[in-house]
Motif scaffolding. Structure first.
Motif, PDB file in Angstrom:
ATOM      1  N   PRO A  60       0.830  -1.205   0.000  1.00  0.00           N
ATOM      2  CA  PRO A  60       0.000   0.000   0.000  1.00  0.00           C
ATOM      3  C   PRO A  60       0.862   1.252   0.000  1.00  0.00           C
ATOM      4  O   PRO A  60       2.008   1.243   0.445  1.00  0.00           O
ATOM      5  CB  PRO A  60      -0.817  -0.127   1.288  1.00  0.00           C
ATOM      6  CG  PRO A  60      -0.109  -1.139   2.110  1.00  0.00           C
ATOM      7  CD  PRO A  60       0.613  -2.046   1.176  1.00  0.00           C
ATOM      8  N   GLU A  62       0.807   3.870   1.765  1.00  0.00           N
ATOM      9  CA  GLU A  62       1.290   4.082   3.122  1.00  0.00           C
ATOM     10  C   GLU A  62       1.436   2.696   3.737  1.00  0.00           C
ATOM     11  O   GLU A  62       0.499   2.150   4.295  1.00  0.00           O
ATOM     12  CB  GLU A  62       0.311   4.947   3.922  1.00  0.00           C
ATOM     13  CG  GLU A  62       0.153   6.357   3.353  1.00  0.00           C
ATOM     14  CD  GLU A  62      -0.810   7.188   4.174  1.00  0.00           C
ATOM     15  OE1 GLU A  62      -1.265   6.695   5.226  1.00  0.00           O
ATOM     16  OE2 GLU A  62      -1.110   8.311   3.759  1.00  0.00           O
ATOM     17  N   ARG A 178     -10.822   1.851  -6.338  1.00  0.00           N
ATOM     18  CA  ARG A 178      -9.923   2.076  -5.203  1.00  0.00           C
ATOM     19  C   ARG A 178     -10.698   2.047  -3.893  1.00  0.00           C
ATOM     20  O   ARG A 178     -10.213   1.517  -2.882  1.00  0.00           O
ATOM     21  CB  ARG A 178      -9.203   3.420  -5.368  1.00  0.00           C
ATOM     22  CG  ARG A 178      -8.174   3.717  -4.278  1.00  0.00           C
ATOM     23  CD  ARG A 178      -7.115   2.617  -4.202  1.00  0.00           C
ATOM     24  NE  ARG A 178      -6.257   2.770  -3.056  1.00  0.00           N
ATOM     25  CZ  ARG A 178      -5.091   3.407  -3.069  1.00  0.00           C
ATOM     26  NH1 ARG A 178      -4.647   3.953  -4.214  1.00  0.00           N
ATOM     27  NH2 ARG A 178      -4.341   3.494  -2.000  1.00  0.00           N
ATOM     28  N   GLU A 179     -11.912   2.598  -3.904  1.00  0.00           N
ATOM     29  CA  GLU A 179     -12.731   2.567  -2.698  1.00  0.00           C
ATOM     30  C   GLU A 179     -13.041   1.123  -2.294  1.00  0.00           C
ATOM     31  O   GLU A 179     -13.025   0.781  -1.110  1.00  0.00           O
ATOM     32  CB  GLU A 179     -14.028   3.342  -2.922  1.00  0.00           C
ATOM     33  CG  GLU A 179     -13.856   4.842  -3.048  1.00  0.00           C
ATOM     34  CD  GLU A 179     -13.442   5.302  -4.446  1.00  0.00           C
ATOM     35  OE1 GLU A 179     -13.375   6.526  -4.653  1.00  0.00           O
ATOM     36  OE2 GLU A 179     -13.184   4.432  -5.318  1.00  0.00           O
ATOM     37  N   THR A 180     -13.318   0.276  -3.295  1.00  0.00           N
ATOM     38  CA  THR A 180     -13.571  -1.137  -3.021  1.00  0.00           C
ATOM     39  C   THR A 180     -12.358  -1.790  -2.387  1.00  0.00           C
ATOM     40  O   THR A 180     -12.459  -2.495  -1.368  1.00  0.00           O
ATOM     41  CB  THR A 180     -13.933  -1.880  -4.323  1.00  0.00           C
ATOM     42  OG1 THR A 180     -15.028  -1.238  -4.967  1.00  0.00           O
ATOM     43  CG2 THR A 180     -14.302  -3.329  -4.034  1.00  0.00           C
ATOM     44  N   LEU A 181     -11.197  -1.582  -2.991  1.00  0.00           N
ATOM     45  CA  LEU A 181      -9.966  -2.189  -2.489  1.00  0.00           C
ATOM     46  C   LEU A 181      -9.615  -1.662  -1.103  1.00  0.00           C
ATOM     47  O   LEU A 181      -9.207  -2.432  -0.219  1.00  0.00           O
ATOM     48  CB  LEU A 181      -8.818  -1.935  -3.458  1.00  0.00           C
ATOM     49  CG  LEU A 181      -7.451  -2.488  -3.048  1.00  0.00           C
ATOM     50  CD1 LEU A 181      -7.500  -3.995  -2.849  1.00  0.00           C
ATOM     51  CD2 LEU A 181      -6.398  -2.120  -4.092  1.00  0.00           C
ATOM     52  N   ASP A 182      -9.774  -0.361  -0.894  1.00  0.00           N
ATOM     53  CA  ASP A 182      -9.481   0.213   0.423  1.00  0.00           C
ATOM     54  C   ASP A 182     -10.359  -0.428   1.498  1.00  0.00           C
ATOM     55  O   ASP A 182      -9.895  -0.718   2.607  1.00  0.00           O
ATOM     56  CB  ASP A 182      -9.704   1.723   0.413  1.00  0.00           C
ATOM     57  CG  ASP A 182      -8.590   2.474  -0.306  1.00  0.00           C
ATOM     58  OD1 ASP A 182      -7.545   1.855  -0.601  1.00  0.00           O
ATOM     59  OD2 ASP A 182      -8.772   3.676  -0.581  1.00  0.00           O
ATOM     60  N   ALA A 183     -11.631  -0.647   1.159  1.00  0.00           N
ATOM     61  CA  ALA A 183     -12.567  -1.198   2.143  1.00  0.00           C
ATOM     62  C   ALA A 183     -12.185  -2.618   2.535  1.00  0.00           C
ATOM     63  O   ALA A 183     -12.100  -2.946   3.722  1.00  0.00           O
ATOM     64  CB  ALA A 183     -13.992  -1.153   1.600  1.00  0.00           C
ATOM     65  N   SER A 185      -9.333  -4.045   2.206  1.00  0.00           N
ATOM     66  CA  SER A 185      -8.021  -4.027   2.846  1.00  0.00           C
ATOM     67  C   SER A 185      -8.142  -3.670   4.321  1.00  0.00           C
ATOM     68  O   SER A 185      -7.509  -4.294   5.184  1.00  0.00           O
ATOM     69  CB  SER A 185      -7.087  -3.039   2.137  1.00  0.00           C
ATOM     70  OG  SER A 185      -6.882  -3.406   0.788  1.00  0.00           O
ATOM     71  N   ARG A 186      -8.971  -2.662   4.627  1.00  0.00           N
ATOM     72  CA  ARG A 186      -9.154  -2.257   6.022  1.00  0.00           C
ATOM     73  C   ARG A 186      -9.775  -3.378   6.854  1.00  0.00           C
ATOM     74  O   ARG A 186      -9.367  -3.626   7.994  1.00  0.00           O
ATOM     75  CB  ARG A 186     -10.022  -1.001   6.105  1.00  0.00           C
ATOM     76  CG  ARG A 186      -9.320   0.279   5.687  1.00  0.00           C
ATOM     77  CD  ARG A 186     -10.124   1.493   6.115  1.00  0.00           C
ATOM     78  NE  ARG A 186     -11.449   1.511   5.526  1.00  0.00           N
ATOM     79  CZ  ARG A 186     -11.746   2.100   4.373  1.00  0.00           C
ATOM     80  NH1 ARG A 186     -10.806   2.730   3.682  1.00  0.00           N
ATOM     81  NH2 ARG A 186     -12.982   2.091   3.906  1.00  0.00           N
TER      82      ARG A 186
END
Length: 204
Positions: A60, A62, A178-183, A185-186
């Motif tokens: 990622p 960060e 990206r929103e899908t992947l971020d979700a 991933s979190r």
């Protein structure tokens, strides 16, 4: 299950994009790959009939560290065609998180439903319950004229005891991926941090 590299101080997390044929799984990975600054190369496992299974790895932007271990994400797709179910099962081994990609074309609703049921069955074959594996839903191709209402897709795919986050996307344009992947991933990282115990150091 996340793979822990003790020597390299690295945790490898596997996220699989699942869904019916031509729903946009591969397009998701292509657009994500284009936008990542720190990433690995695409690898395609294809047979003679060109059924693709793609994956790549990335850190990622960060980079997340858990108890001194750097987290690397490995993103995979599965072949959408029914005849490659054995390959789907193989790709699901060791999965840490899932993105189910549904096609918003009204003519594809039966395929969406059957593919999700197939996912549940393939997880059961590995003694996994869908409700115990972190996953999110992605309603792709929202740019299609006459796209199925989101409320209907929610009823079809997210009408369970445990509802999960869902995202409207157009993977071809890169909208919402990206929103899908971020979700996912979190969610995966939270589960990992809650349960992570680093292996003991090797004996002297």
């Amino acid at each position: 299950m996340a793979l822990i590299n003790q020597a390299g101080k690295e945790i490898q997390v596997k996220i699989v994009y699942y869904g019916p044929a031509m729903c946009g799984k591969t397009t998701n990975l292509i657009r994500i790959h284009e936008r990542m600054e720190t990433r690995g190369e695409f690898v395609s496992l294809a047979n003679q009939t060109s059924a693709r299974t793609l994956f790549f790895d990335f850190l990622p932007l960060e980079a997340v560290t858990i108890k001194g271990f750097k987290v690397k994400f490995l993103l995979y797709t599965v072949p959408g065609q029914v005849i490659y179910n054995a390959t789907r099962q193989l790709v699901l081994r060791g999965v840490d998180g899932l993105v189910f990609v549904a096609d918003s074309n009204p003519a594809k609703m039966t395929e969406n439903h059957e593919s999700f049921a197939n996912l549940v069955d393939n997880l059961k074959a590995q003694k996994l319950n869908i409700d115990d594996v972190p996953y999110v839903l992605q309603y792709n191709k929202r740019d299609l004229p006459g796209a199925a209402p989101v409320e209907y897709m929610e009823f079809l795919l997210n009408n369970r005891d445990i509802q999960v986050p869902s995202f409207e996307t157009c993977a071809e344009r890169g909208d919402g991926i990206r929103e899908t992947l971020d979700a996912i991933s979190r969610i995966v990282l939270k589960k990992l941090m809650d349960n992570f115990a680093p292996p003991p150091p090797p004996p002297p």
